[in-house]
Scaffold this motif. Structure first.
Motif, PDB file in Angstrom:
ATOM      1  N   SER A 116       0.946  -1.194   0.082  1.00  0.00           N
ATOM      2  CA  SER A 116       0.105   0.031   0.024  1.00  0.00           C
ATOM      3  C   SER A 116       1.085   1.202   0.014  1.00  0.00           C
ATOM      4  N   ALA A 117       0.427   2.596  -0.452  1.00  0.00           N
ATOM      5  CA  ALA A 117       1.201   3.627  -0.409  1.00  0.00           C
ATOM      6  C   ALA A 117       0.363   4.936  -0.027  1.00  0.00           C
ATOM      7  N   ALA A 118       0.755   5.436   1.150  1.00  0.00           N
ATOM      8  CA  ALA A 118      -0.011   6.570   1.464  1.00  0.00           C
ATOM      9  C   ALA A 118       0.962   7.745   1.240  1.00  0.00           C
ATOM     10  N   ILE A 148       1.493  -2.391  -6.148  1.00  0.00           N
ATOM     11  CA  ILE A 148       0.885  -1.318  -5.203  1.00  0.00           C
ATOM     12  C   ILE A 148      -0.626  -1.525  -5.552  1.00  0.00           C
ATOM     13  N   GLY A 151      -3.866   2.653  -1.763  1.00  0.00           N
ATOM     14  CA  GLY A 151      -3.404   3.635  -1.020  1.00  0.00           C
ATOM     15  C   GLY A 151      -4.087   4.711  -0.428  1.00  0.00           C
ATOM     16  N   ASP A 152      -3.657   5.951   0.041  1.00  0.00           N
ATOM     17  CA  ASP A 152      -4.438   7.007   0.359  1.00  0.00           C
ATOM     18  C   ASP A 152      -3.571   8.343   0.048  1.00  0.00           C
ATOM     19  N   THR A 153      -4.428   9.579   0.117  1.00  0.00           N
ATOM     20  CA  THR A 153      -3.558  10.884  -0.038  1.00  0.00           C
ATOM     21  C   THR A 153      -4.162  11.707   0.737  1.00  0.00           C
ATOM     22  N   THR A 168       4.518   3.189   3.166  1.00  0.00           N
ATOM     23  CA  THR A 168       4.245   1.921   2.635  1.00  0.00           C
ATOM     24  C   THR A 168       4.253   0.920   3.572  1.00  0.00           C
TER      25      THR A 168
END
Length: 360
Positions: A116-118, A148, A151-153, A168
């Motif tokens: 995951s990628a934030a 990937i 994720g979130d921003t 991550t």
């Protein structure tokens, strides 16, 4: 304690703001040294987080947690990346965010699968910068063989961040029969490092401080899961793996020695230190053993398998410089010592903070 003053200015000097020398250990607030991977980081974990969360899985304090779920053994890890600058010779924040978590999973012997990628973005950062980082992450994920998947921003106001931070998390499968953790180090184990040390820390330092050392030093950031898989084809009985990032090789070896109740003895001349790293450390008064790496691992391997494991590592691109640098011993449990080139011995202690903060 008497107030310290700088004779060139009227304002008092506050030791809490120091990066080097390392911050004092009795500070009531967070200081930069708490993020350095040394003794202050360990105290933060042991005195704040471990008591708050209180579980045996966390207490293992490995690079990734190994969990039983639905009949499978999963490795699970998470990490945040706040490197400054965002781009540097040999890599970027994006490369680190993928490779760092992939490597933490690999240090449990796992085959990394999903990340995951934030993102935390500061208001005002150029979208071209964000795009470069995202593209670097995509390329690094493809090279590492991971996806990937989510994720979130988030965005924070201008002045409340530092451009881009990335977190991550990742999961991977641990093969049956593999049990790699710091508590398994045994006297007699060969201590193997996969290649030259200190390149990442010196690369960051050279860009951040505008220093030149005769040649450009590039970060060693790289995924290590393929190298670990090659090692496991020789023997599944690898005792310990660690990627020596914050705090360098010294911090990783001290953590292993303390977790296993054994000692570690290194041979100084066997430790592969590139000339550029040695020159930079000599100029700045640093010890290469404490300088961060992002594409190296240290392994504790039974002596009967050490030669074959090293040969398999040297046949892999990420382990071409693999070499035995010492051994695990019953003497001086919990301590790391180095046999110097002059015939003496010195203790390599756990660093208090970090020689250079925000390197990952």
């Amino acid at each position: 304690m008497a107030e310290l003053t700088d004779p060139t200015v009227a304002a008092p000097v506050d030791p809490a703001n120091w990066t080097c020398p390392a911050p004092l250990r009795d500070q009531p607030v967070v200081v930069m040294g708490h993020g350095g991977g040394g003794a202050l980081s360990a105290e933060l974990m042991e005195q704040v987080f471990a008591p708050a969360y209180g579980n045996a899985t966390l207490a293992a304090l490995a690079d990734s947690a190994v969990l039983e779920l639905g009949g499978a053994r999963l490795a699970f890890s998470t990490d945040s990346y706040v490197v400054r600058p965002l781009f540097f010779p040999g890599g970027s924040l994006g490369d680190l965010a993928v490779n760092g978590t992939v490597n933490d999973l690999a240090m449990s012997g796992a085959r990394p699968a999903y990340l995951s990628a934030a993102f935390v973005l500061e208001e005002g950062v150029e979208l071209t910068v964000v795009d470069r980082i995202a593209c670097a992450m995509g390329a690094a994920a493809e090279a590492a063989g991971v996806t990937i998947a989510t994720g979130d921003t988030k965005v924070v106001e201008c002045g409340h961040g530092d451009g881009v931070y990335v977190t991550t998390a990742g999961v991977g499968l641990v093969p049956d029969g593999v049990d790699i953790r710091p508590q398994r180090a045994r006297p007699g184990d060969a201590v193997v490092v996969s290649g030259p040390i200190g390149l990442h820390g010196v690369a960051i330092m050279s860009v951040r401080e505008g220093l030149e050392f005769g040649v450009e030093v590039s970060s060693d950031t790289a995924p290590l899961a393929g190298l670990v898989a090659a090692m496991l084809t020789v023997t599944q009985d690898i005792h310990v793996l660690r990627d020596p990032t914050r705090g360098g090789l010294a911090a990783s070896l001290n953590e292993i020695a303390r977790a296993s109740g054994t000692g570690v003895r290194l041979r100084e001349r066997a430790v592969p230190v590139p000339d550029a790293v040695a020159n930079a450390c000599g100029f700045l008064g640093l010890d290469p053993l404490y300088v961060a790496n992002e594409g190296r691992l240290v392994a504790f391997v039974p002596p009967s398998a050490a030669d074959e494991v090293v040969a398999a590592m040297r046949a892999h691109p990420q382990g071409s410089g693999a070499t035995v640098i010492g051994e695990c011993v019953a003497d001086h449990p919990g301590m790391v010592v180095v046999s110097t080139g002059l015939g003496g011995t010195r203790v390599v202690d756990l660093p208090l903070g970090e020689q250079l903060p925000r390197i990952c």
